[in-house]
Design an enzyme around this catalytic site. Sequence first.
Site, PDB file in Angstrom:
ATOM      1  N   ASP A 451       0.831  -1.208   0.000  1.00 46.12           N
ATOM      2  CA  ASP A 451       0.000   0.000   0.000  1.00 46.12           C
ATOM      3  C   ASP A 451       0.864   1.256   0.000  1.00 46.12           C
ATOM      4  O   ASP A 451       0.549   2.246  -0.651  1.00 46.12           O
ATOM      5  CB  ASP A 451      -0.951   0.006   1.190  1.00 46.12           C
ATOM      6  CG  ASP A 451      -0.230  -0.067   2.524  1.00 46.12           C
ATOM      7  OD1 ASP A 451       0.911  -0.580   2.575  1.00 46.12           O
ATOM      8  OD2 ASP A 451      -0.794   0.372   3.538  1.00 46.12           O
ATOM      9  N   ARG A 455       4.755   3.735   5.965  1.00 45.32           N
ATOM     10  CA  ARG A 455       4.089   3.480   7.239  1.00 45.32           C
ATOM     11  C   ARG A 455       3.713   2.015   7.454  1.00 45.32           C
ATOM     12  O   ARG A 455       3.887   1.470   8.535  1.00 45.32           O
ATOM     13  CB  ARG A 455       2.833   4.364   7.330  1.00 45.32           C
ATOM     14  CG  ARG A 455       2.102   4.306   8.655  1.00 45.32           C
ATOM     15  CD  ARG A 455       0.792   5.086   8.563  1.00 45.32           C
ATOM     16  NE  ARG A 455      -0.063   4.570   7.529  1.00 45.32           N
ATOM     17  CZ  ARG A 455      -0.744   5.331   6.669  1.00 45.32           C
ATOM     18  NH1 ARG A 455      -0.633   6.644   6.722  1.00 45.32           N
ATOM     19  NH2 ARG A 455      -1.518   4.780   5.760  1.00 45.32           N
ATOM     20  N   GLU A 456       3.151   1.359   6.441  1.00 45.63           N
ATOM     21  CA  GLU A 456       2.655  -0.008   6.625  1.00 45.63           C
ATOM     22  C   GLU A 456       3.440  -1.045   5.834  1.00 45.63           C
ATOM     23  O   GLU A 456       3.752  -2.102   6.340  1.00 45.63           O
ATOM     24  CB  GLU A 456       1.174  -0.080   6.231  1.00 45.63           C
ATOM     25  CG  GLU A 456       0.266   0.737   7.127  1.00 45.63           C
ATOM     26  CD  GLU A 456      -1.197   0.509   6.793  1.00 45.63           C
ATOM     27  OE1 GLU A 456      -1.602  -0.653   6.607  1.00 45.63           O
ATOM     28  OE2 GLU A 456      -1.947   1.491   6.717  1.00 45.63           O
ATOM     29  N   ASP A 463      -5.861  -2.734  -2.445  1.00 41.22           N
ATOM     30  CA  ASP A 463      -5.033  -1.853  -3.255  1.00 41.22           C
ATOM     31  C   ASP A 463      -4.707  -2.475  -4.607  1.00 41.22           C
ATOM     32  O   ASP A 463      -4.812  -1.819  -5.650  1.00 41.22           O
ATOM     33  CB  ASP A 463      -3.737  -1.526  -2.508  1.00 41.22           C
ATOM     34  CG  ASP A 463      -3.978  -0.738  -1.236  1.00 41.22           C
ATOM     35  OD1 ASP A 463      -4.649  -1.273  -0.338  1.00 41.22           O
ATOM     36  OD2 ASP A 463      -3.508   0.398  -1.130  1.00 41.22           O
ATOM     37  N   TRP A 525     -11.907  -6.070  -1.138  1.00 47.48           N
ATOM     38  CA  TRP A 525     -10.583  -6.490  -0.671  1.00 47.48           C
ATOM     39  C   TRP A 525     -10.419  -7.992  -0.952  1.00 47.48           C
ATOM     40  O   TRP A 525      -9.627  -8.375  -1.809  1.00 47.48           O
ATOM     41  CB  TRP A 525     -10.412  -6.162   0.811  1.00 47.48           C
ATOM     42  CG  TRP A 525      -9.907  -4.777   1.070  1.00 47.48           C
ATOM     43  CD1 TRP A 525      -8.646  -4.423   1.476  1.00 47.48           C
ATOM     44  CD2 TRP A 525     -10.621  -3.535   0.908  1.00 47.48           C
ATOM     45  NE1 TRP A 525      -8.537  -3.057   1.576  1.00 47.48           N
ATOM     46  CE2 TRP A 525      -9.727  -2.478   1.245  1.00 47.48           C
ATOM     47  CE3 TRP A 525     -11.915  -3.204   0.529  1.00 47.48           C
ATOM     48  CZ2 TRP A 525     -10.103  -1.147   1.202  1.00 47.48           C
ATOM     49  CZ3 TRP A 525     -12.295  -1.865   0.486  1.00 47.48           C
ATOM     50  CH2 TRP A 525     -11.393  -0.856   0.811  1.00 47.48           C
ATOM     51  N   GLU A 765      -2.190   9.153  -0.652  1.00 47.04           N
ATOM     52  CA  GLU A 765      -3.277   8.381  -0.047  1.00 47.04           C
ATOM     53  C   GLU A 765      -4.532   9.242   0.092  1.00 47.04           C
ATOM     54  O   GLU A 765      -5.636   8.813  -0.230  1.00 47.04           O
ATOM     55  CB  GLU A 765      -2.848   7.860   1.328  1.00 47.04           C
ATOM     56  CG  GLU A 765      -3.914   7.042   2.036  1.00 47.04           C
ATOM     57  CD  GLU A 765      -3.436   6.491   3.366  1.00 47.04           C
ATOM     58  OE1 GLU A 765      -4.131   5.622   3.915  1.00 47.04           O
ATOM     59  OE2 GLU A 765      -2.381   6.936   3.856  1.00 47.04           O
ATOM     60  N   HIS A 782       0.791   6.288  -2.254  1.00 49.38           N
ATOM     61  CA  HIS A 782      -0.257   5.263  -2.226  1.00 49.38           C
ATOM     62  C   HIS A 782      -0.804   5.177  -3.648  1.00 49.38           C
ATOM     63  O   HIS A 782      -1.447   6.098  -4.115  1.00 49.38           O
ATOM     64  CB  HIS A 782      -1.377   5.699  -1.275  1.00 49.38           C
ATOM     65  CG  HIS A 782      -1.529   4.850  -0.069  1.00 49.38           C
ATOM     66  ND1 HIS A 782      -0.642   4.880   0.978  1.00 49.38           N
ATOM     67  CD2 HIS A 782      -2.487   3.962   0.285  1.00 49.38           C
ATOM     68  CE1 HIS A 782      -1.056   4.048   1.930  1.00 49.38           C
ATOM     69  NE2 HIS A 782      -2.162   3.477   1.519  1.00 49.38           N
TER      70      HIS A 782
END
Length: 883
Positions: A451, A455-456, A463, A525, A765, A782
């Site tokens: 993504d 951060r992640e 995505d 998702w 994002e 993102h």
Amino acid sequence: MRNAPYDLVIDSGGDTFPVSGSAPRLSWKPSPDAVDPVAYEVECTIDGAALPAVTTAVGGHRFLPWPWAALPSGRRVAWRVRALGGDGSPWSAWHTFESGLLAADWEARWISPVESGDPGYGRRPAHILSTRFEARAGVRSARLYATALGVYEAYLNGERAGTAELSPGSTSYDRTLYAQASDVTAAVATGGNRIEIVLSDGWYRGQVGAFRLPAGWGTVTGARAELHIVYEDGARQVVRTDGTWTSAESAIIRADLMDGQTTDFRLRPGAGGPVLVDRVEAPAIDWSPAPPVRVIESRPAQSVARLEDGVWIADFGQNASGRISLGDLGPAGTRTVVDYGEHLGPDGDLTTAHLDSARPGQDPLPFVQRDEAVSAGGGETFEPRHTVHGFQYTRIHRDGAPFDPASVVMRVVHSDLRRTGTFACGHQDLGRLHEIAEWSFRGNAVDVPTDCPTRERLAWTGDYQVFAPTATRLYDVLGFSRKWLRAVRDDQLPDGRIANFSPDGRRIKHHLDDQFAMMTGSAGWGDAVVAVPWELYESYGDREVLAENWEAMVRWVEWALTTARTTRHPTRVERSAEPLPHERYLWDGSFHWGEWTEPKEKAADGTPIDPVKDNPVAWFMADKGEIGTAFLYRSTATLARVARVLDRTEDADHYTGIAERVRDAWRTEFLSPDGRTTGDSQAGYVRALFLGLVPDELREAAATRLVELVRAAGTHLTTGFLATGDLLPVLADHGHADAAYELLLQRTAPSWLYMLDHGATTIWEEWEGVDASGTAHESLNHYSKGAVVRFLHTHVLGLRQTPGSIAWESFEVAPVPHPSVPWARGTHESPQGTIAVEWRTDGDELTVTVDVPPATTAHVVFPDGTAETAGPGTFTATRPIGK
């Protein structure tokens, strides 16, 4: 035909040479001067010995199943092909590859370092596992086969094996583990030799996700390797990992993929002690279909500004995934600290506060990407290979020593994807938008589709489901996607739900009582397990990608259908204690992420209102049945199409019937007789029209209402995660190209060009990732909203595959011109060959030129409504723009 077939490939990855399992599939492109599909003759040698030639079926140039006996380990294969029929063709150039060391033939033991205490995840050192061996003169070849639970680098006599980074890559390590093969012939010395494996936590045991939780794959790292040497006289020698190897801490005293790496060059590993043997459990070794992660390019800093004494800010001009290389480390004992980020604050200093993570009611977890180096004074170069960062800027801090700005270089690191699509047009900003969307995808293609690279760094299913149709227009992502889909299958929950991200280091499939498990199984998702394989099949013609995901698709769809039948949203329970007949097909009673990241409403003081953070319970409990049911229809209908391709006729009929009932239930619940949806949102109309939920007689009314909502928002979009990529195509395909272009060219937020005007070098994002005051919000890399660039290919350029066509055997060219775009050109490297399109306007006329590859048909549709069909070769025509 006078030209030979070309672009021979196998369906496997590899570093400096392709490496396969025992039965790779073979593909190639037809001769450039071919007209009709033909049969082919294929020749092959294995270790120099010729095999009987084989003949394919007509048109059999894609994914030919291995036609000879299964390959043993370590064979060197050369093959070539020529067209038959008519005048035939010359032989192609030889293509070479090697079979890897197959799982049954590995005899090496798993070895692990002896660790002196555990400082905790994110702070552990890298270890060196090593051995010495003797080699005699006359080495013909040497291959190092290696893998690890962790991230490793291998060295032979100090020379690095291969060019791949972050090996063995990110997988669901309880089910899948890939090995790497390297040609180390030139590094073998006559006499004494030393092999070293530098091993760190990597994805296996490091930090995971926004809250930096420990990966749950295992508590002990390990490595397994075999060096196979062949001498000129045919003798063979094998050096394997076993109990004779030694373990020592390295000069890398801290190594974490997310947090960073610290190297103290003053440290010299000692003799080391014994290794641990067979302390880990690992799946059978396999060979990846994906290309490796590599250093793709090096970028010098555009500027280096001295912020204060001992502190410099380097701007590389591009947000990307990678690391720095620093050649000036100063005198012995000098400590250099490098912080990485995407944004500078008003004071010109690096800021990462927008990447902090916070749960409601808790203090934020500060975001950090930091590498450190301590000089030994010997002219070392610091390039941290056991970590990767997302950044455009670095903050370099050094006390008491000068710093040479020319010594810092950005290394761009991501999967080495082969470009297959290009786009350019006469509107500079649209060309730049295409460029930043490409960079955003590249920065999130580090072995898996993540993504964000900051951060992640999680491979969220939503995505990639959103972006995959765009990715296939930009790069060859077949092997990359097949590798990721294997992780999706590996992580599927026992009840059929698809994990939110895969590989899932949190291992939700084993922790069903975890709160996050309640938020697993969302429409848009989990549907990636159906949508992505279908996109790959349409784009590349790979039937196997459907077969290998069939069972997982069925389990997911059946779970969703069961959930729709057995659960109801509270608002419908209030409406009727007993479910209405159509409700058994409404997917409304379980968790959905929803449209996600829609433009935020603002309070009176201009502060954005975040419904997820401000009222998480209300957001969690909101009725998202319209979205859930729409995606249930799409996945069920797609599953029926998959079944037909796989010759599963009963399944195809079964799921076709269910899809129709789901569609009818959606219409009953969410669509009024005048073509309005109950939610009456832009996203709802986009979804309804794009997915075919609206009956033909109501489509015009629904599209008109969509335009009304766009105009009511000041000609701005209000779509979020799931609908944005389809917004412009829906408008253009329903006679509202003017509105589509106005949205595309809108410069005030929320819009894509707002990003450009505020310095974006990747897709954000949030729509206002950098607000009017210059403050950053959320991730600035993102890629999902970058799906808009597919519109640049399909509508601005006008190139799209004909409905029902597979692997671009038939395509359409139907430009949608606009006064602000006087010309466009682009290419697509299809499985049939190179498609090239160029169009230009001159007054009231439009001239289109199309290069049509062999055995392919093009349908050229002009704005005045006329159309022509073109076969292989170059087609050019001029028509009036107006009807």
